[in-house]
Design a protein around this motif. Structure first.
Motif, PDB file in Angstrom:
ATOM      1  N   VAL A  30       0.827  -1.200   0.000  1.00  0.00           N
ATOM      2  CA  VAL A  30       0.000   0.000   0.000  1.00  0.00           C
ATOM      3  C   VAL A  30       0.866   1.257   0.000  1.00  0.00           C
ATOM      4  CG1 VAL A  30      -1.791   1.297   1.199  1.00  0.00           C
ATOM      5  CG2 VAL A  30      -1.831  -1.200   1.244  1.00  0.00           C
ATOM      6  N   GLY A  31       0.619   2.109  -0.995  1.00  0.00           N
ATOM      7  CA  GLY A  31       1.234   3.431  -1.055  1.00  0.00           C
ATOM      8  C   GLY A  31       0.152   4.470  -0.838  1.00  0.00           C
ATOM      9  N   CYS A  32      -0.449   4.912  -1.948  1.00  0.00           N
ATOM     10  CA  CYS A  32      -1.581   5.846  -1.852  1.00  0.00           C
ATOM     11  C   CYS A  32      -2.911   5.104  -1.768  1.00  0.00           C
ATOM     12  CB  CYS A  32      -1.579   6.803  -3.036  1.00  0.00           C
ATOM     13  SG  CYS A  32      -1.760   5.967  -4.641  1.00  0.00           S
ATOM     14  N   GLY A  33      -2.941   3.847  -2.195  1.00  0.00           N
ATOM     15  CA  GLY A  33      -4.159   3.046  -2.122  1.00  0.00           C
ATOM     16  C   GLY A  33      -5.133   3.244  -3.259  1.00  0.00           C
ATOM     17  N   GLU A  34      -4.771   4.098  -4.230  1.00  0.00           N
ATOM     18  CA  GLU A  34      -5.721   4.413  -5.302  1.00  0.00           C
ATOM     19  C   GLU A  34      -5.801   3.332  -6.366  1.00  0.00           C
ATOM     20  OE1 GLU A  34      -4.544   8.216  -6.740  1.00  0.00           O
ATOM     21  OE2 GLU A  34      -5.202   9.300  -4.931  1.00  0.00           O
ATOM     22  N   ASN A  35      -4.841   2.441  -6.411  1.00  0.00           N
ATOM     23  CA  ASN A  35      -4.842   1.375  -7.425  1.00  0.00           C
ATOM     24  C   ASN A  35      -5.249   0.018  -6.856  1.00  0.00           C
ATOM     25  OD1 ASN A  35      -3.652   2.998  -9.635  1.00  0.00           O
ATOM     26  ND2 ASN A  35      -1.927   3.139  -8.222  1.00  0.00           N
TER      27      ASN A  35
ATOM     28  N   LEU B 269      -9.676   4.611   2.972  1.00  0.00           N
ATOM     29  CA  LEU B 269      -9.404   4.266   4.366  1.00  0.00           C
ATOM     30  C   LEU B 269      -8.227   5.055   4.934  1.00  0.00           C
ATOM     31  CD1 LEU B 269      -9.527   0.368   3.937  1.00  0.00           C
ATOM     32  CD2 LEU B 269     -11.428   1.875   4.542  1.00  0.00           C
ATOM     33  N   ILE B 270      -7.597   5.899   4.086  1.00  0.00           N
ATOM     34  CA  ILE B 270      -6.364   6.592   4.472  1.00  0.00           C
ATOM     35  C   ILE B 270      -6.609   8.083   4.661  1.00  0.00           C
ATOM     36  CG2 ILE B 270      -4.018   7.165   3.740  1.00  0.00           C
ATOM     37  CD1 ILE B 270      -3.973   4.557   2.152  1.00  0.00           C
ATOM     38  N   ASP B 271      -6.098   8.615   5.765  1.00  0.00           N
ATOM     39  CA  ASP B 271      -6.090  10.064   5.998  1.00  0.00           C
ATOM     40  C   ASP B 271      -4.842  10.613   5.319  1.00  0.00           C
ATOM     41  OD1 ASP B 271      -5.673  12.649   6.984  1.00  0.00           O
ATOM     42  OD2 ASP B 271      -6.647  12.211   8.893  1.00  0.00           O
ATOM     43  N   LYS B 272      -5.026  11.253   4.167  1.00  0.00           N
ATOM     44  CA  LYS B 272      -3.873  11.688   3.367  1.00  0.00           C
ATOM     45  C   LYS B 272      -3.108  12.824   4.030  1.00  0.00           C
ATOM     46  CE  LYS B 272      -6.002  10.265  -0.987  1.00  0.00           C
ATOM     47  NZ  LYS B 272      -7.161   9.631  -0.310  1.00  0.00           N
ATOM     48  N   ASP B 273      -3.787  13.656   4.807  1.00  0.00           N
ATOM     49  CA  ASP B 273      -3.112  14.776   5.456  1.00  0.00           C
ATOM     50  C   ASP B 273      -2.160  14.302   6.555  1.00  0.00           C
ATOM     51  OD1 ASP B 273      -4.447  16.614   3.848  1.00  0.00           O
ATOM     52  OD2 ASP B 273      -6.170  16.703   5.215  1.00  0.00           O
ATOM     53  N   ARG B 274      -2.550  13.270   7.266  1.00  0.00           N
ATOM     54  CA  ARG B 274      -1.727  12.777   8.377  1.00  0.00           C
ATOM     55  C   ARG B 274      -0.963  11.502   8.025  1.00  0.00           C
ATOM     56  NH1 ARG B 274      -4.495  11.659  13.482  1.00  0.00           N
ATOM     57  NH2 ARG B 274      -6.175  10.742  12.222  1.00  0.00           N
ATOM     58  N   SER B 275      -1.172  10.977   6.815  1.00  0.00           N
ATOM     59  CA  SER B 275      -0.495   9.755   6.354  1.00  0.00           C
ATOM     60  C   SER B 275      -0.702   8.597   7.332  1.00  0.00           C
ATOM     61  CB  SER B 275       1.012  10.010   6.166  1.00  0.00           C
ATOM     62  OG  SER B 275       1.225  10.985   5.180  1.00  0.00           O
ATOM     63  N   CYS B 276      -1.956   8.353   7.682  1.00  0.00           N
ATOM     64  CA  CYS B 276      -2.277   7.254   8.597  1.00  0.00           C
ATOM     65  C   CYS B 276      -3.648   6.698   8.243  1.00  0.00           C
ATOM     66  CB  CYS B 276      -2.247   7.739  10.053  1.00  0.00           C
ATOM     67  SG  CYS B 276      -3.521   8.958  10.439  1.00  0.00           S
ATOM     68  N   TRP B 277      -3.947   5.546   8.801  1.00  0.00           N
ATOM     69  CA  TRP B 277      -5.254   4.930   8.585  1.00  0.00           C
ATOM     70  C   TRP B 277      -6.323   5.688   9.379  1.00  0.00           C
ATOM     71  CZ3 TRP B 277      -5.395   1.550   4.779  1.00  0.00           C
ATOM     72  CH2 TRP B 277      -4.231   0.856   4.441  1.00  0.00           C
ATOM     73  N   ILE B 278      -7.508   5.767   8.818  1.00  0.00           N
ATOM     74  CA  ILE B 278      -8.635   6.353   9.548  1.00  0.00           C
ATOM     75  C   ILE B 278      -9.205   5.229  10.417  1.00  0.00           C
ATOM     76  CG2 ILE B 278     -10.805   7.636   9.367  1.00  0.00           C
ATOM     77  CD1 ILE B 278     -10.001   8.354   6.484  1.00  0.00           C
TER      78      ILE B 278
ATOM     79  N   SER C 122      -1.961  -2.235  11.108  1.00  0.00           N
ATOM     80  CA  SER C 122      -0.532  -2.524  11.322  1.00  0.00           C
ATOM     81  C   SER C 122       0.294  -2.273  10.069  1.00  0.00           C
ATOM     82  CB  SER C 122      -0.348  -3.977  11.766  1.00  0.00           C
ATOM     83  OG  SER C 122      -0.555  -4.873  10.679  1.00  0.00           O
ATOM     84  N   ILE C 123      -0.363  -2.001   8.935  1.00  0.00           N
ATOM     85  CA  ILE C 123       0.355  -1.736   7.687  1.00  0.00           C
ATOM     86  C   ILE C 123       0.923  -0.316   7.734  1.00  0.00           C
ATOM     87  CG2 ILE C 123       0.175  -1.550   5.179  1.00  0.00           C
ATOM     88  CD1 ILE C 123      -2.196  -3.486   5.303  1.00  0.00           C
ATOM     89  N   PRO C 124       2.233  -0.157   7.652  1.00  0.00           N
ATOM     90  CA  PRO C 124       2.808   1.199   7.696  1.00  0.00           C
ATOM     91  C   PRO C 124       2.532   1.966   6.408  1.00  0.00           C
ATOM     92  CG  PRO C 124       4.521  -0.429   7.285  1.00  0.00           C
ATOM     93  CD  PRO C 124       3.262  -1.201   7.549  1.00  0.00           C
ATOM     94  N   LEU C 125       2.356   3.260   6.526  1.00  0.00           N
ATOM     95  CA  LEU C 125       2.103   4.114   5.372  1.00  0.00           C
ATOM     96  C   LEU C 125       3.237   5.129   5.232  1.00  0.00           C
ATOM     97  CD1 LEU C 125      -1.710   4.803   5.927  1.00  0.00           C
ATOM     98  CD2 LEU C 125      -0.689   3.211   4.302  1.00  0.00           C
ATOM     99  N   CYS C 126       3.486   5.551   3.987  1.00  0.00           N
ATOM    100  CA  CYS C 126       4.547   6.523   3.720  1.00  0.00           C
ATOM    101  C   CYS C 126       4.127   7.909   4.210  1.00  0.00           C
ATOM    102  CB  CYS C 126       4.838   6.588   2.226  1.00  0.00           C
ATOM    103  SG  CYS C 126       5.463   5.051   1.532  1.00  0.00           S
ATOM    104  N   PHE C 127       5.116   8.694   4.676  1.00  0.00           N
ATOM    105  CA  PHE C 127       4.848  10.081   5.045  1.00  0.00           C
ATOM    106  C   PHE C 127       4.489  10.906   3.809  1.00  0.00           C
ATOM    107  CE2 PHE C 127       7.757   9.646   8.952  1.00  0.00           C
ATOM    108  CZ  PHE C 127       6.670   9.302   9.740  1.00  0.00           C
ATOM    109  N   THR C 128       5.194  10.627   2.712  1.00  0.00           N
ATOM    110  CA  THR C 128       4.902  11.297   1.448  1.00  0.00           C
ATOM    111  C   THR C 128       3.971  10.407   0.632  1.00  0.00           C
ATOM    112  OG1 THR C 128       6.855  10.295   0.444  1.00  0.00           O
ATOM    113  CG2 THR C 128       7.113  12.464   1.444  1.00  0.00           C
ATOM    114  N   VAL C 129       3.397  10.962  -0.427  1.00  0.00           N
ATOM    115  CA  VAL C 129       2.485  10.186  -1.265  1.00  0.00           C
ATOM    116  C   VAL C 129       3.281   9.103  -1.990  1.00  0.00           C
ATOM    117  CG1 VAL C 129       0.858  10.246  -3.173  1.00  0.00           C
ATOM    118  CG2 VAL C 129       0.973  12.160  -1.566  1.00  0.00           C
ATOM    119  N   GLY C 130       3.018   7.850  -1.653  1.00  0.00           N
ATOM    120  CA  GLY C 130       3.745   6.741  -2.258  1.00  0.00           C
ATOM    121  C   GLY C 130       2.938   6.052  -3.344  1.00  0.00           C
ATOM    122  N   LYS C 131       3.606   5.227  -4.101  1.00  0.00           N
ATOM    123  CA  LYS C 131       2.939   4.470  -5.157  1.00  0.00           C
ATOM    124  C   LYS C 131       2.570   3.090  -4.652  1.00  0.00           C
ATOM    125  CE  LYS C 131       5.258   6.672  -9.099  1.00  0.00           C
ATOM    126  NZ  LYS C 131       6.099   6.426 -10.310  1.00  0.00           N
ATOM    127  N   ASP C 132       1.433   2.597  -5.110  1.00  0.00           N
ATOM    128  CA  ASP C 132       1.054   1.213  -4.825  1.00  0.00           C
ATOM    129  C   ASP C 132       1.923   0.302  -5.690  1.00  0.00           C
ATOM    130  OD1 ASP C 132      -1.090   2.053  -3.148  1.00  0.00           O
ATOM    131  OD2 ASP C 132      -2.310   2.409  -4.923  1.00  0.00           O
TER     132      ASP C 132
END
Length: 377
Positions: free
Chosen positions: A62-67, A100-109, A127-137
């Motif tokens: 999971v990066g941005c989750g859009e794909n 499911l992702i809060d893009k402003d805080r880079s965390c799960w809602i 438990s899945i870590p998310l990138c601080f910056t917008v990442g690619k799936d």
């Protein structure tokens, strides 16, 4: 129906089934995920066939989750089931992970995750870590340290997937199935001698097996009383937290005993099967337990201050497997050794020790940035 030839570690002799191996090799041919079928040559269509292996066996990081589609794609960090099993509640069946992702805080809602998934899946997702910056799936191949697809991994997946399909479709060579194929003329179970021997009967429902299942797996027997096939029994076993490894070992001994009985060989008393399964499982665990690494005496390290006007972060983590949690801790000190800030945080248990270490470092850095420290060691 031809039966697949399993690898050695799955009980086979190590011979490769050439069609499966060929398909696994074709899946290695370049980036074919975006290719269109069209009216290409037979060779091109054969290469595209390998794409189905990658689509079916690869997992999404999971990066941005859009794909990534929540309910269709493989993206959960679970080696046994990477697909979401929770039914769609609020979002449609084609919803993307990005909702499911809060893009402003880079965390799960977290409240959204908790309200839309079963507790175990919700905990896994958080438990899945998310990138601080917008990442690619990104797609990766599970079970490989580097995540890169290989022919060997593809072939193994192909065989395991087909073996699972056989089990799910009740294709075990029970007497009922052999009678359907006109191999036998009598489907009666040779153990109890009273009922037709289906796969479910041979492994679970036979009255002679009561002394195995009822005596040692009573809660599972009760939870799985309405199951219509053995695959459902295994699913209930996993969902309800029963000892799946011991159930699997017991099942294997029951089937082995059944086959020996069919061939007229001597078989152990059913009352001994439970202890035999425990012994075999213990031996298996012992054989797969890595040898302890040699102990080294750790020398005491004296804390050294950072340069003037800098701060130094020390961090560590701890794993609490019983609770399914991990703890992160960090302390920030200035060049005089004075504590400027400290942090302790509990998070859902990540998928590996390495991931805990990565999250420790990331949380420590973000903690310092949140407090406005620029010069950090």
């Amino acid at each position: 129906m031809e039966q697949p030839l399993p690898p050695k570690d799955l009980g086979g002799m190590g011979f490769k089934e050439l069609q499966k191996f060929n398909d696994a090799m074709l899946a290695k041919q370049g980036n074919i995920l975006e290719a269109k079928e069209g009216n290409g040559s037979f060779t091109w269509k054969s290469i595209l066939k390998g794409r189905e292996i990658i689509k079916k066996g690869a997992n999404w990081k999971v990066g941005c989750g859009e794909n990534i589609r929540i309910y269709h794609d493989r993206w959960l960090p679970d080696p046994n089931c990477a697909n979401v099993q929770s039914p769609p509640i609020f979002y449609g069946s084609d919803a993307q992970v990005s909702v499911l992702i809060d893009k402003d805080r880079s965390c799960w809602i977290e409240d959204v995750v908790d309200n839309n998934f079963h507790p175990l899946e919700a905990k896994m997702i958080k438990s899945i870590p998310l990138c601080f910056t917008v990442g690619k799936d990104k797609l990766y191949w599970p079970g490989k340290v580097d995540g890169v697809y290989s022919v060997k991994a593809g072939y193994r997946f192909f065989i395991e997937d087909e073996l699972s399909s056989i089990a799910a479709s009740d294709a075990l060579p029970s007497r009922v199935n052999l009678m359907k194929r006109k191999v036998l003329s009598d489907a009666t179970c040779q153990v109890c001698g009273s009922e037709p021997e289906s796969s479910l009967h041979a492994l679970w429902m036979c009255s002679k097996l009561d002394m195995v299942w009822d005596a040692h797996f009573g809660p599972l027997r009760n939870d799985a009383k309405d199951c219509s096939n053995f695959l459902e029994v295994i699913q209930v076993c996993m969902e309800k937290g029963h000892p799946t490894d011991l159930v699997a070992m017991t099942t294997s001994l029951i089937w082995t005993r059944r086959n020996k009985l069919r061939l007229g060989e001597s078989v152990p008393d059913l009352r001994l099967l439970h202890s035999m399964a425990r012994d075999a499982l213990q031996e298996f665990h012992h054989a797969h337990t890595p040898a302890p690494s040699p102990t080294h005496t750790r020398s005491l390290t004296e804390w050294e201050p950072p340069p003037m006007d800098w701060v130094k972060i020390n961090f560590d983590g701890a794993i609490f497997k019983a609770k399914g949690e991990a703890g992160l801790g960090a302390i920030i000190r200035n060049d005089h050794g004075l504590v400027m800030a400290a942090l302790a945080q509990v998070i859902p248990l990540p998928t590996s020790v390495e991931m805990v270490e990565v999250l420790e470092a990331r949380r420590a850095l973000s903690f310092a940035q949140e407090l406005g420290f620029d010069h950090i060691i």
